[in-house]
Write a protein that holds these residues in place. Sequence first.
Motif: not given
Length: 245
Positions: A193, A196-197, A200-201, A203, A216, A219, A230-231, A233-234
């Motif tokens: 997780d 992944r976060i 995503a940040k 990205y 963040f 996100l 959040p995980a 969504t990431a």
Amino acid sequence: MSSEKAAPGELPLDGELAAVAARMSGLLLSRETVDSVLELIVSLANTRITAAAGVGVTLVDADGGFVTTTASGPLVREADELQYELGEGPCLAALEGCSPQRIDDVTTERRWTRWCAAVAGSGLRSVVTAPMVTEDGCQGAIKVYATAPGAFGPVDERALVTFADRTAVLVANARAYERAGRLSEQFKETLRDRDRIAMAKGYLMGRDGLGEDAAFARLLSLARDRGTSPAETAAQLVAPAPREG
């Protein structure tokens, strides 16, 4: 280990129990589960106790309840279920008092009268049970049922206590092993997780020209809007786009 039953009035000797403990330790090392350990315990007791018509193990679960996890036959499960339903019986008394219990004849026993009356019709006549106690408390109890009155005596009771003491250590170790495995999986998922976060940040920072803190916050906002963690969504943000065709 011989598969012959012990002579009347005997339970497995301490030396044999030590050998069984070593065998079960090997099972733990080969990643067998608690159920496998309990099945071996029940199989051993049922084989080596001449008078046994059924052997079972009751464990105390995480919520403090009782459950028959292993039984050699329906007689054991039915007798145990009646104890849980009625809230009385020798196994429950052994668990609650951390002390061995013995019934010589359910038809004349004055304790647990409702349970004794309920099981008399099934052919069960005598019982011996001992708690499995460690320094962390009572892990459960092992019980042996017989269809003959007076099947067990003080020698059987003392021997079963020794057997239960060894079993308690093995069950506690097996449970600890399983808990460690579950915690390890939870830790791995936590690391996934986190990764992944972080992805995503990165990205969002690249796509929208945001700083790390702003990415963040974006996100978290997306997670609230989508009703996901959040995980999750990431993972959706960094998932590969589906290929056309």
